[in-house]
Design a protein around this motif. Sequence first.
Motif, PDB file in Angstrom:
ATOM      1  N   ALA A 191       0.925  -1.394   0.100  1.00  0.00           N
ATOM      2  CA  ALA A 191      -0.047   0.145  -0.183  1.00  0.00           C
ATOM      3  C   ALA A 191       0.811   1.226   0.259  1.00  0.00           C
ATOM      4  N   GLN A 192       1.954   1.210   0.742  1.00  0.00           N
ATOM      5  CA  GLN A 192       2.761   2.604   0.899  1.00  0.00           C
ATOM      6  C   GLN A 192       3.587   2.509  -0.605  1.00  0.00           C
ATOM      7  N   ASP A 193       4.149   1.440  -0.954  1.00  0.00           N
ATOM      8  CA  ASP A 193       4.525   1.539  -2.464  1.00  0.00           C
ATOM      9  C   ASP A 193       3.730   2.341  -3.433  1.00  0.00           C
ATOM     10  N   VAL A 194       2.400   1.969  -3.570  1.00  0.00           N
ATOM     11  CA  VAL A 194       1.521   2.368  -4.206  1.00  0.00           C
ATOM     12  C   VAL A 194       1.355   4.035  -4.154  1.00  0.00           C
ATOM     13  N   PHE A 195       1.257   4.379  -2.911  1.00  0.00           N
ATOM     14  CA  PHE A 195       1.022   5.832  -2.718  1.00  0.00           C
ATOM     15  C   PHE A 195       2.399   6.617  -3.225  1.00  0.00           C
ATOM     16  N   PHE A 196       3.481   5.996  -2.526  1.00  0.00           N
ATOM     17  CA  PHE A 196       4.954   6.727  -2.838  1.00  0.00           C
ATOM     18  C   PHE A 196       5.412   6.753  -4.275  1.00  0.00           C
ATOM     19  N   ALA A 197       4.741   5.613  -5.000  1.00  0.00           N
ATOM     20  CA  ALA A 197       5.158   5.575  -6.538  1.00  0.00           C
ATOM     21  C   ALA A 197       4.169   6.740  -7.118  1.00  0.00           C
ATOM     22  N   ALA A 198       3.083   6.881  -7.033  1.00  0.00           N
ATOM     23  CA  ALA A 198       2.165   7.896  -7.424  1.00  0.00           C
ATOM     24  C   ALA A 198       2.911   9.235  -7.202  1.00  0.00           C
TER      25      ALA A 198
END
Length: 409
Positions: free
Chosen positions: A253-260
Motif C-alpha cells: 500500500a505504501q509503495d502504491v502511494f509513494f510511486a504515485a
Amino acid sequence: MSSDPWGRVDETGTVYVRTADGEQVVGSWQAGSPDEALAYFERKYEGLVVEIGLLERRVKTTDLSAKDAQTAIDHLRQQVDEHHAVGDLAALRARLDKLVESVDARREERKAEKAKQSDEARHAKEALVTEAEELAQSEQWRAAGERLRSLVDTWKGLPRLDRKSDDELWHRFSHARSAFSKRRKAHFASLDAQREEARKTKEKLVGEAEALSASTDWGPTAARYRDLMSEWKAAGRAQREHEDDLWNRFRGAQDVFFAARSSVFAERDAEQTENLKLKEELAEEAEKLVPVSDLKTARAAFRSLNERWEAIGHVPRDSRPKVEGRMHAVERALQESEETEWRRTNPEARARAAGLTGQLQAAVDKLQGQIETARAQGNNARADKLQKELEGRQALLDQALKGLQEFGG
C-alpha cells in the motif's frame, strides 16, 4: 599290601590317605590290585588339582563374582575334606585358603569400587540436579529445554543409588524440569496472546494503509504513513504465518502511494525547472533597466515583466531565493530612482532647503563678523571659541547647499 608317600591299601582292600592328623580312610577297593586302587584315588586327587587350578585362573582373570567363587571353593573344599583322593590334601586346603583370601580381597576391592562409583554417581546426579534447578529459572527457552533433555539422557546413563537418595534427587530433578516447562508454557501462552493482539493491530494498520494508497494529499498522507510505520514497529510481531502477509500488504500500500507521489513530483520538478529557466530570462531582461535613465519607461517595463513573472508559476525551492533576489534588486533600484526624483521635484522640500540654507548662511556671516571684532579687540579666546562654532555651522551649510543642488537650485 601296597603304599606310596601319601597313601596305602591294606590286605582288606581299604585305601588310606596320610594327613597331618594321621591316616584317613579314603574308600574300599575290591575289583583289582592295590596299585590300581592307589592309582584310581591318585587320579581323583589330580582331578581336584586341575579343578582348583581352573578356579584360581577364573578368579584371577575373569569377573567371576565373589559369591560364585566362594560356592565353587566350598564345593572343592568339601571334596578335599571328605578324603576321597590320595595326595597332599593339606596342600590343596592351603591353595583353597589362599583362594579364599583372593576372593575376599576381590570382594573388598569391588565393594570399594562400587562405593566409589556410587559416590561418583551421587555427585554426578547432584550436579545434574543443581544445573537443572538453575535452568528452571532460565528464559533461554530453546537452549535450556535442549539442555534439560540432554541432562535426562545423562541421568539415565548413571548407576542407581540407594532408593531413598535416588528418589530424593530424582524428585528435585523432575520438579526443576516441571517448573521450567510450566514457565515456558506460560511464556509462550503470553507470547501467543501478544502476537494475536499484534495481528489485530496490524490488520487495522494495513486497512488504513490500503485506504490511503490512492490519496493525492501528498504531504499529510506521507506524514501519516510515517506515523503508521512507527505504530507498526511498536505493535510487535504477529504470528509467523500472518506476519509476512500483513507486512507485504502494508508495504505494498505504501509503495502504491509513494510511486504515485514520485511520479507527480517528477512532473512537477520538470515543470518547475522550466519555470526557473523562464524567470531567469525575465530577471536578465529586468536587470537591463538599471541604471535607470527614463524612470517612467523603466517602471512600465518592470510592471510588464512582473506580470509575466507572476504568470509563470513556481520554481524549485532551493533556486527561488537567488532568482527572486535578482528581481528585488531591480525593484529597489527603481524605488531609489523614484525617491531621488521626488526629492528633486518637491516644491515644499525645495522651499525648506532654501530657507535652511539662508538661515545657515546668515549665521555663518554673523559669526565671521563676531570673530573679526574679537580679534580686533585682542580677545583671542573668544575668537577661538567662535571659530569652532563657525566650523560647525559651515559644515551644516555645506550639507544644506548640497541638498539644494539636488533640487536643481
